[in-house]
Design a protein around this motif. Structure first.
Motif, short mmCIF file in Angstrom:
data_model
loop_
_atom_site.label_atom_id
_atom_site.label_comp_id
_atom_site.label_asym_id
_atom_site.label_seq_id
_atom_site.Cartn_x
_atom_site.Cartn_y
_atom_site.Cartn_z
N GLU A 123 -20.45 6.73 -1.85
CA GLU A 123 -19.46 7.15 -0.85
C GLU A 123 -18.21 6.27 -0.97
N SER A 124 -17.09 6.88 -1.34
CA SER A 124 -15.87 6.11 -1.62
C SER A 124 -14.60 6.80 -1.16
N TRP A 125 -14.69 7.93 -0.46
CA TRP A 125 -13.49 8.72 -0.20
C TRP A 125 -12.47 7.99 0.66
N GLU A 126 -12.91 7.07 1.52
CA GLU A 126 -11.94 6.35 2.35
C GLU A 126 -11.01 5.47 1.51
N HIS A 127 -11.48 5.04 0.34
CA HIS A 127 -10.63 4.24 -0.54
C HIS A 127 -9.44 5.05 -1.04
N GLU A 128 -9.59 6.38 -1.14
CA GLU A 128 -8.46 7.20 -1.55
C GLU A 128 -7.32 7.13 -0.54
N LEU A 129 -7.66 7.02 0.74
CA LEU A 129 -6.63 6.92 1.76
C LEU A 129 -5.92 5.58 1.68
N VAL A 130 -6.67 4.52 1.37
CA VAL A 130 -6.04 3.21 1.19
C VAL A 130 -5.11 3.24 -0.02
N SER A 131 -5.59 3.83 -1.13
CA SER A 131 -4.75 3.91 -2.32
C SER A 131 -3.47 4.70 -2.04
N GLU A 132 -3.61 5.75 -1.26
CA GLU A 132 -2.43 6.55 -0.92
C GLU A 132 -1.46 5.74 -0.06
N ALA A 133 -1.99 4.94 0.86
CA ALA A 133 -1.11 4.13 1.70
C ALA A 133 -0.30 3.13 0.88
N LEU A 134 -0.83 2.76 -0.30
CA LEU A 134 -0.13 1.80 -1.15
C LEU A 134 0.92 2.47 -2.04
N SER A 135 1.08 3.78 -1.90
CA SER A 135 2.04 4.48 -2.77
C SER A 135 3.48 4.08 -2.51
N VAL A 136 3.74 3.37 -1.40
CA VAL A 136 5.10 2.90 -1.14
C VAL A 136 5.46 1.72 -2.03
N LEU A 137 4.47 1.13 -2.70
CA LEU A 137 4.72 -0.02 -3.55
C LEU A 137 5.04 0.41 -4.97
N PRO A 138 5.76 -0.42 -5.73
CA PRO A 138 5.97 -0.12 -7.15
C PRO A 138 4.65 -0.07 -7.90
N PRO A 139 4.58 0.66 -9.00
CA PRO A 139 3.31 0.80 -9.74
C PRO A 139 2.70 -0.54 -10.14
N GLU A 140 3.55 -1.53 -10.53
CA GLU A 140 2.99 -2.81 -10.94
C GLU A 140 2.22 -3.48 -9.82
N ARG A 141 2.73 -3.34 -8.60
CA ARG A 141 2.04 -3.98 -7.47
C ARG A 141 0.75 -3.23 -7.13
N ARG A 142 0.78 -1.93 -7.21
CA ARG A 142 -0.44 -1.17 -6.92
C ARG A 142 -1.54 -1.55 -7.92
N SER A 143 -1.17 -1.63 -9.20
CA SER A 143 -2.15 -2.00 -10.22
C SER A 143 -2.65 -3.42 -10.02
N PHE A 144 -1.75 -4.29 -9.59
CA PHE A 144 -2.12 -5.68 -9.35
C PHE A 144 -3.14 -5.79 -8.23
N LEU A 145 -2.97 -4.98 -7.18
CA LEU A 145 -3.86 -5.05 -6.02
C LEU A 145 -5.15 -4.26 -6.21
N LEU A 146 -5.11 -3.23 -7.03
CA LEU A 146 -6.28 -2.38 -7.25
C LEU A 146 -6.59 -2.35 -8.74
N PRO A 147 -6.94 -3.48 -9.33
CA PRO A 147 -7.09 -3.54 -10.79
C PRO A 147 -8.30 -2.77 -11.29
N GLU A 148 -8.14 -2.16 -12.46
CA GLU A 148 -9.25 -1.50 -13.14
C GLU A 148 -9.62 -2.23 -14.43
N VAL A 149 -8.64 -2.82 -15.08
CA VAL A 149 -8.85 -3.50 -16.36
C VAL A 149 -8.52 -4.97 -16.19
N SER A 150 -9.39 -5.85 -16.69
CA SER A 150 -9.24 -7.29 -16.49
C SER A 150 -9.39 -8.02 -17.81
N THR A 151 -8.80 -9.19 -17.91
CA THR A 151 -9.00 -10.04 -19.09
C THR A 151 -10.43 -10.58 -19.14
N ASP A 152 -11.15 -10.52 -18.03
CA ASP A 152 -12.52 -11.06 -17.96
C ASP A 152 -13.59 -9.99 -18.10
#
Length: 763
Positions: A182-211
């Protein structure tokens, strides 16, 4: 009058003692007996032996007979857990406890699990439906022959359980879907972050890491870390902007989901790894698995061993591990040829669609002590509306994905037959760990992966008014990535990103922080491992993120704290004040980094609830002050120093903050019922980022270690015990070894000598 008062005063203690004796007699009268009634459909005698921990060994001529007796034993020890589970799934708890459960029932009725389960039974392959019915036969034999002795909880509720059906087993399966996907509420959080530039959204919700610790590697060119764009190229500060409508708080809908009285846990997943014989002391593979789930009383799993007998009475095949009460067979297990373990991939199988209502479903909720309630569920083209105008498309609500191929997996003999059986598993995305007696090790992904439109990563709500953003089906099971005998001779899974781009499939998933996977990789990198050393790995309490953050922020800490951290190994021992301080430093530093990146979004770090937050924190503390300024995050040292300078060593040890809080559904309000039903609450070593995941309400639900050099010496330990009954000697008898460990495996051996006379079920 005074004489009567004195007589009454004299009698009161005696009455109290008499009441206590009656209560004890009543409670003991609900404990399991050794009756062996006839079970419909049983074709031959079945014998059940128990070891000292109450773990049964079922000896049967056929697997179907074994499943019938398995159902009887599950009901014998866990019937109330099963009853409550099917009621939670169906939104029928208010019928037991009244209006306090209405919020939970409303939420569950929106999903319509009861109807989905009934439809799913009709779509099951005949073999799986017959397995579910065999289990139900055994459960119902117990219900029918133990009137008034189903368990203390039934007696207190004056509840008579209705007969069990295969649809009830599907309800139990749906609860596991809900907990794991169950993860659908995270979509609403991601949408709320759409006011930020793409770099900041990726920084806050990372998918790929150096680790990242990958099983399937990335293709070239490799994807850059999600945190890299902001702190390498920089980004101008984002001005405040209007937000989309904020998500409706869960409290408006009612109490959080708490199946069987479970507490809503943090999402920190499970550990599973396998080491080939080239790196073990005895030349055979070792498999380890410790699933992390919400702590429950009774626990999630019911352990057992099943032996299938040849006509001459010898053991022809066997399997041992844990079952999920209400489901047939064993879920995590070892048999005479192989062993498997599971961890969650976090595969995204839920999407929100903005679309108009196209229909309604009316639900009638029975409420104890109050009038029935009628709930009207709005339906969109893609599924039920979980918010006004937002329909939920969820693979679990597709009856064709609800399958029970457990017994086929139990009887697998090699990699090919295991994969053929796993292809039939269409549940929440899972990593399957594999090892066999011939020396092979492997990994594969299982479950369902929705096929989305090109460019749709599934992370925000989409327009549902046209079919352009619809799923086009699921990835065929034959295309699920898999690896046999990797060159490294090791496979590590801890819910991290492990499916790289070389798989050829975009795997939409909420990966966990790679923290635990990195630490496990360190631990398994040596040579000559044995079962004892692997059991010690499962108990490892080093917080590598805590250790690194404390080291990097040392110049910003109070001098006395910085000195205490010098040379610290990062261990989260229950008696450690240093780890308690390190956790405060980690939490405060993350909140500061996130707040700097969230400037202008109107959200805080607490709003994110992001599963993979450690890369954001580590990128923030690793970056230079100049990188912070160029990215518009402010003065690095000033921001972080303000966050951590108040942390001191004063205060309680870590274990006082990290104490086990397992609540039975009857004991959640404390008082006498809490004293009676809730198990002990010891201080815990470990943390939510350690290999030994241990938080008050979430952690290692069991630990399982299989050394194929000695298959009969497999160990398994639960957080509490095998029984769910108050005052049963096997209710919490495994907690000591779960807390302290049993490195030599003497007390936690799964195939242990039997005690007492066996139970024999006649056909």
């Amino acid at each position: 009058m005074r004489t009567w008062a004195r007589r009454i005063a004299t009698l009161l203690p005696l009455l109290g003692v008499a009441a206590a004796v009656l209560a004890v007699v009543d409670v003991r009268g609900q404990l399991p007996d050794r009756r062996t009634p006839r079970i419909p459909g049983l074709a031959a005698p079945v014998e059940v032996r128990f070891d000292a921990r109450g773990i049964p060994t079922i000896r049967a001529r056929s697997l179907r007979d074994a499943l019938r007796v398995e159902g009887y034993l599950q009901a014998r020890e866990r019937l109330f857990q099963m009853e409550l589970g099917r009621r939670v799934a169906g939104g029928e708890v208010s019928e037991l406890v009244g209006p306090p459960a209405l919020g939970l029932d409303r939420r569950q009725r929106v999903h319509g699990f009861a109807g989905v389960a009934e439809e799913a039974v009709h779509r099951l392959p005949a073999e799986e439906r017959e397995d579910a019915q065999a289990l139900a036969d055994g459960i119902n034999a117990f219900i029918a022959t133990h009137h008034g002795r189903w368990g203390l909880e039934f007696q207190l509720l004056a509840l008579e359980p209705r007969p069990w059906t295969p649809a009830d087993s599907i309800r139990v399966l749906l609860l596991m879907h809900q907990q794991l996907s169950e993860s659908w509420e995270h979509e609403l959080v991601s949408e709320a972050l759409s006011v930020l530039p793409p770099e900041r959204r990726s920084f806050l919700l990372p998918e790929v890491s150096t680790d990242d610790v990958l099983v399937v590697p990335d293709a070239e060119p490799r994807p850059p870390p999600s945190t890299a764009g902001l702190l390498t190229r920089g980004a101008p500060p984002s001005p405040p902007a209007p937000l989309p409508p904020s998500p409706e708080p869960l409290e408006v809908l009612g109490v959080p989901l708490e199946p069987s009285g479970w507490a809503s846990p943090p999402e920190v997943g499970s550990n599973g790894w396998v080491i080939s014989g080239a790196h073990t002391a005895r030349g055979k593979p070792i498999l380890a698995n410790d699933p992390h789930l919400g702590f429950t009383a009774p626990g999630t799993w019911y352990p057992m061993r099943i032996e299938l007998l040849a006509p001459d009475g010898s053991v022809q095949r066997w399997a041992q591990g844990v079952s999920l009460p209400g489901l047939p067979g064993l879920v995590i297990f070892q048999n005479d040829r192989l062993a498997i373990g599971f961890t969650n991939t976090g595969t995204d199988v839920q999407d929100l669609y903005r679309e108009p209502e196209v229909g309604q479903r009316v639900e009638r909720i029975r409420v104890k002590g109050a009038p029935d309630e009628t709930l009207t569920v709005s339906l969109g083209r893609h599924g039920p509306m979980v918010r006004p105008g937002l329909a939920l498309h969820w693979a679990a609500l597709d009856p064709s994905t609800l399958r029970l191929p457990v017994t086929r997996m139990m009887l697998a003999t090699d990699w090919a037959s295991l994969n053929a059986a796993a292809d039939g598993f269409l549940g929440p995305g899972q990593n399957v760990l594999y090892a066999d007696v011939d020396g092979h090790i492997g990994w594969r992904a299982a479950g369902v992966l929705p096929l989305r439109a090109a460019g749709d990563d599934g992370r925000t709500p989409r327009d549902g008014s046209t079919p352009a953003r619809d799923w086009t089906g699921y990835l065929p099971p034959s295309r699920m990535p898999r690896v046999l005998d990797p060159p490294s001779g090791r496979v590590v899974t801890a819910n991290q990103r492990l499916i790289g781009t070389a798989s050829g499939v975009h795997w939409a998933s909420e990966w966990a922080s790679p923290t635990r996977a990195r630490r496990i990789t360190e631990l398994v990198s040596g040579e000559g491992h044995d079962a004892r050393s692997v059991r010690a790995m499962q108990l490892d309490t080093v917080g590598i993120v805590h250790r690194e953050v404390a080291e990097r922020l040392a110049p910003l800490l109070r001098p006395e704290l910085a000195r205490a951290f010098a040379g610290w190994d990062g261990r989260a021992s229950a008696d450690s004040r240093l780890f308690r301080a390190a956790e405060e430093v980690r939490r405060r530093a993350y909140e500061a980094v996130a707040a700097a990146a969230l400037r202008g979004a109107g959200l805080t770090a607490e709003d994110l609830h992001w599963y993979n937050s450690d890369p954001t924190l580590l990128a923030g503390v690793r970056a230079s002050p100049e990188a912070w300024r160029k990215a518009g995050l402010g003065d690095r040292d000033a921001v972080l120093a303000a966050a951590v300078r108040e942390v001191t060593l004063d205060g309680p040890a870590w274990g006082e903050r990290n104490r086990l809080e397992v609540k039975h559904p009857f004991g959640r309000s404390g008082g006498v019922l809490g004293w009676l039903f809730n198990p002990p609450a010891p201080a815990l070593s470990g943390c939510d980022r350690c290999v030994r995941v241990a938080t008050p309400q979430f952690g290692q639900s069991m630990r399982f270690v299989v050394d194929l050099a000695d298959p009969e010496a497999t160990t398994l330990v639960l957080a509490l015990g095998a029984s769910g009954h108050v005052w049963s000697p096997n209710r919490t008898d495994q907690q000591r070894d779960w807390l302290g460990g049993d490195l030599d495996g003497h007390r936690t051996r799964l195939h242990a000598p039997s005690v007492g006379a066996p139970m024999v079920f006649a056909p």
